[in-house]
Structure formats: structure tokens, C-alpha cells
Write an enzyme that holds these catalytic residues in place. Structure first.
Site, PDB file in Angstrom:
ATOM      1  N   GLY A  12       4.907 -16.864  -6.668  1.00 38.89           N
ATOM      2  CA  GLY A  12       5.128 -18.156  -5.829  1.00 38.89           C
ATOM      3  C   GLY A  12       4.723 -19.232  -7.001  1.00 38.89           C
ATOM      4  O   GLY A  12       4.115 -20.284  -6.423  1.00 38.89           O
ATOM      5  N   ARG A  16       3.540 -25.717  -5.058  1.00 41.92           N
ATOM      6  CA  ARG A  16       2.604 -26.629  -5.269  1.00 41.92           C
ATOM      7  C   ARG A  16       1.363 -26.080  -5.829  1.00 41.92           C
ATOM      8  O   ARG A  16       0.726 -26.269  -6.957  1.00 41.92           O
ATOM      9  CB  ARG A  16       2.172 -27.486  -4.171  1.00 41.92           C
ATOM     10  CG  ARG A  16       3.044 -28.388  -3.550  1.00 41.92           C
ATOM     11  CD  ARG A  16       2.491 -29.375  -2.603  1.00 41.92           C
ATOM     12  NE  ARG A  16       3.651 -30.148  -1.895  1.00 41.92           N
ATOM     13  CZ  ARG A  16       3.410 -31.139  -1.101  1.00 41.92           C
ATOM     14  NH1 ARG A  16       2.103 -31.601  -0.928  1.00 41.92           N
ATOM     15  NH2 ARG A  16       4.194 -32.046  -0.514  1.00 41.92           N
ATOM     16  N   ARG A  40      14.019 -17.689  -6.468  1.00 35.31           N
ATOM     17  CA  ARG A  40      15.439 -17.564  -7.241  1.00 35.31           C
ATOM     18  C   ARG A  40      15.489 -17.229  -8.434  1.00 35.31           C
ATOM     19  O   ARG A  40      14.300 -17.587  -9.200  1.00 35.31           O
ATOM     20  CB  ARG A  40      16.387 -18.670  -6.671  1.00 35.31           C
ATOM     21  CG  ARG A  40      16.148 -18.956  -5.180  1.00 35.31           C
ATOM     22  CD  ARG A  40      17.091 -19.918  -5.055  1.00 35.31           C
ATOM     23  NE  ARG A  40      17.120 -20.339  -3.580  1.00 35.31           N
ATOM     24  CZ  ARG A  40      17.826 -21.465  -2.900  1.00 35.31           C
ATOM     25  NH1 ARG A  40      18.515 -22.358  -3.605  1.00 35.31           N
ATOM     26  NH2 ARG A  40      17.931 -21.543  -1.501  1.00 35.31           N
ATOM     27  N   GLY A  93      -3.319 -16.604  -1.397  1.00 31.44           N
ATOM     28  CA  GLY A  93      -3.535 -17.597  -0.402  1.00 31.44           C
ATOM     29  C   GLY A  93      -2.318 -17.661   0.494  1.00 31.44           C
ATOM     30  O   GLY A  93      -2.135 -18.897   1.084  1.00 31.44           O
ATOM     31  N   ASN A 119      -8.016 -20.646   2.340  1.00 33.36           N
ATOM     32  CA  ASN A 119      -8.474 -21.653   1.469  1.00 33.36           C
ATOM     33  C   ASN A 119      -9.713 -21.194   0.286  1.00 33.36           C
ATOM     34  O   ASN A 119     -10.465 -20.644   0.559  1.00 33.36           O
ATOM     35  CB  ASN A 119      -9.404 -22.701   2.430  1.00 33.36           C
ATOM     36  CG  ASN A 119      -9.672 -24.082   1.689  1.00 33.36           C
ATOM     37  OD1 ASN A 119     -10.354 -24.287   0.486  1.00 33.36           O
ATOM     38  ND2 ASN A 119      -9.187 -25.242   2.230  1.00 33.36           N
ATOM     39  N   HIS A 149      -3.050 -32.404   7.377  1.00 31.91           N
ATOM     40  CA  HIS A 149      -2.513 -31.992   6.306  1.00 31.91           C
ATOM     41  C   HIS A 149      -1.004 -32.993   6.193  1.00 31.91           C
ATOM     42  O   HIS A 149      -0.824 -33.575   7.024  1.00 31.91           O
ATOM     43  CB  HIS A 149      -2.181 -30.551   6.387  1.00 31.91           C
ATOM     44  CG  HIS A 149      -3.222 -29.580   6.075  1.00 31.91           C
ATOM     45  ND1 HIS A 149      -3.652 -29.232   7.123  1.00 31.91           N
ATOM     46  CD2 HIS A 149      -3.792 -29.218   5.062  1.00 31.91           C
ATOM     47  CE1 HIS A 149      -4.908 -28.332   6.786  1.00 31.91           C
ATOM     48  NE2 HIS A 149      -4.635 -28.322   5.357  1.00 31.91           N
ATOM     49  N   LYS A 153       3.622 -29.595   5.558  1.00 33.76           N
ATOM     50  CA  LYS A 153       2.787 -28.439   5.868  1.00 33.76           C
ATOM     51  C   LYS A 153       3.526 -27.793   7.310  1.00 33.76           C
ATOM     52  O   LYS A 153       3.630 -28.534   8.075  1.00 33.76           O
ATOM     53  CB  LYS A 153       1.608 -28.617   6.077  1.00 33.76           C
ATOM     54  CG  LYS A 153       0.664 -27.116   6.288  1.00 33.76           C
ATOM     55  CD  LYS A 153      -0.773 -27.293   6.097  1.00 33.76           C
ATOM     56  CE  LYS A 153      -1.587 -26.041   6.382  1.00 33.76           C
ATOM     57  NZ  LYS A 153      -1.155 -24.960   5.326  1.00 33.76           N
ATOM     58  N   GLY A 159      -4.294 -22.329   8.280  1.00 30.82           N
ATOM     59  CA  GLY A 159      -4.692 -21.064   8.061  1.00 30.82           C
ATOM     60  C   GLY A 159      -6.291 -21.344   7.793  1.00 30.82           C
ATOM     61  O   GLY A 159      -7.262 -20.559   8.409  1.00 30.82           O
ATOM     62  N   THR A 160      -6.806 -22.550   7.206  1.00 28.90           N
ATOM     63  CA  THR A 160      -8.240 -22.768   7.127  1.00 28.90           C
ATOM     64  C   THR A 160      -8.929 -22.820   8.425  1.00 28.90           C
ATOM     65  O   THR A 160      -9.885 -22.456   8.798  1.00 28.90           O
ATOM     66  CB  THR A 160      -8.556 -23.928   6.224  1.00 28.90           C
ATOM     67  OG1 THR A 160      -7.817 -23.715   4.838  1.00 28.90           O
ATOM     68  CG2 THR A 160      -9.806 -24.206   5.833  1.00 28.90           C
TER      69      THR A 160
END
EC number: 1.17.1.8
Length: 238
Positions: A12, A16, A40, A93, A119, A149, A153, A159-160
Site C-alpha cells: 500500500g 498517504r 497498479r 492498519g 490506529n 477526519h 476518508k 476504525g479507531t
């Protein structure tokens, strides 16, 4: 870089978090990024000495000591399978996993050491412990989790927030969730306990995404040599 540097595969790498991991790992003499996996076919095969691979080429990734995954749910199964096949630990993550993917995580933990977390910041690890204690100490109080966020997002609640909710639920609370997507907010989480005539708020604000990348890199180092099993961030960073 030392001769005994930990060999890391970053899955990944175009996101970011992936970019932050590449940058911070390059500054750490104890780490060597041996491969970076992107969705890709990469426009450049080698960037700053790091080989880049497409997700479709994952099976041919070079030897590594630990993999770090911050990708998308659809790309999660291949990296989990690769780590299980090679007997290497995994730090992930990636959020938005479905129940089948969570079940696959539990199965893989029988073979390899892994940590999945929404997180990886030290502050959130501490916050999770505080939420557990507060929920157990304040029975019958209302529990609300507010998370904010950036506008890009996609998953909500975050998820946190869900992880914090699990901590509260495990201690007897019944959390409700509120999500906000605005501007470029890195991440803010408030866990609010409300009783009669008083309120307790536990807050964590992230102002720089590097805290998550640093935590993931630290967790990766600590995970090496651990027996097979599913670990929490606080098991590795606190």
C-alpha cells in the site's frame, strides 16, 4: 543502515500512510525497505533505491522479515496469505475489513505473529486503556464517541472509533457514534461519558500523520521474533 537491518515490505505504498512509512523508514538505520507494493504497475521500478511492485506481482516479492500493510480491503487477502505462506509477521492498519477478512486474520494468527489496528499512535493506545477503565468505573453512564477526519476518508465510524467502542463495550458501556468529515482533519476522537450533573471527556487529536507511521514501524520491529498470535498495539508500544 546496519548489516542487521530489519527487512521490511510495505504494502500500500502509494497511499498517504505508505508514503509516510517509506520516508520515515529511509531515515531509520535499523530498517531496510526491500519492496514497496502499489495497486497498479508502477511508473518507476526503483525509487530512491527501493524496488516497486504492482499488487499483481506480490507473489514475487523479495525476502522480508516483516510486512507492513496500509492498503484497501480488497488488497488485504493477498498480503495476509503471503505472510502466512512465508511465515513472516504482519503489521496491518487497513480498515473497513469485513467479517470474513477478520476471520482470516484470526486464522492466520495461528501461524504467524500479527497486529491489526485502526490506529498505531502511542496516544491512542493510552486512550484505549483509559476508556476501558472509565467504562468499568462509570456503570450506567451514557457513552458517546465522536470522531472527525478529512473529507476523503470513506469509512464511518472510523476504525479507531470502533476500536474505542469495543474497549468501552468490553467494560459494560453501550457506545453511540457520531462521525464528521471536514477539511483536512488528520484525526480527532472524543469519548464522552455522561452521568447526572457531570461529564467526562477523553480526547485524542492527531495533528501529523507521521505518528501513525512511526507507531507502525516501531510495532514491526517489536513483532519480529514473537510467537504466533494476534497482538494489540499496546502490547508492542507501551
Amino acid at each position: 543502515m546496519t548489516t542487521s537491518a530489519v527487512k521490511v515490505l510495505i504494502h500500500g505504498a502509494s497511499g498517504r500512510m505508505g508514503k509516510a512509512l517509506l520516508r520515515l523508514a529511509a531515515e531509520d538505520q535499523t530498517l531496510q525497505v526491500v519492496g514497496a507494493v502499489v495497486g497498479r504497475s508502477p511508473s518507476q521500478r526503483v525509487v530512491d533505491g527501493v524496488p516497486f511492485f504492482a499488487a499483481s506481482e506480490l507473489g514475487g516479492a523479495p525476502a522480508f522479515d516483516v510486512a507492513i500493510d496500509f492498503s484497501l480491503p480488497q488488497g488485504f487477502a493477498p498480503i495476509l496469505a503471503l505472510c502466512a505462506q512465508r511465515g513472516k509477521p504482519l503489521v496491518s492498519g487497513t480498515t473497513g475489513l469485513d467479517e470474513a477478512q477478520r476471520a482470516a486474520l484470526r486464522d492466520a494468527a495461528q501461524q504467524i505473529a500479527l497486529v491489526w489496528a485502526s490506529n498505531f499512535s502511542l496516544g491512542v493506545a493510552v486512550l484505549t486503556e483509559l476508556v476501558e477503565r472509565a467504562a468499568g468505573t462509570l456503570p450506567g453512564w451514557d457513552c458517546d464517541i465522536l470522531e472527525s477526519h478529512h473529507v476523503h476518508k470513506q469509512d464511518a465510524p472510523s476504525g479507531t472509533a470502533l476500536t474505542l467502542g469495543e474497549a468501552a463495550t468490553g467494560s459494560g458501556a453501550q457506545p453511540r457514534y457520531v462521525s464528521l468529515r471536514a477539511g483536512d482533519i488528520v484525526g480527532e476522537h472524543t469519548v464522552q461519558f455522561t452521568g447526572l450533573g457531570e461529564r467526562v471527556e477523553l480526547v485524542h487529536r492527531a495533528t501529523n500523520r507521521d505518528i501513525f507511521a512511526r507507531g507502525a514501524l516501531h510495532a514491526a520491529k517489536r513483532l519480529i521474533g514473537k510467537p504466533a498470535g494476534s497482538y494489540r498495539v499496546r502490547d508492542l508500544v507501551l
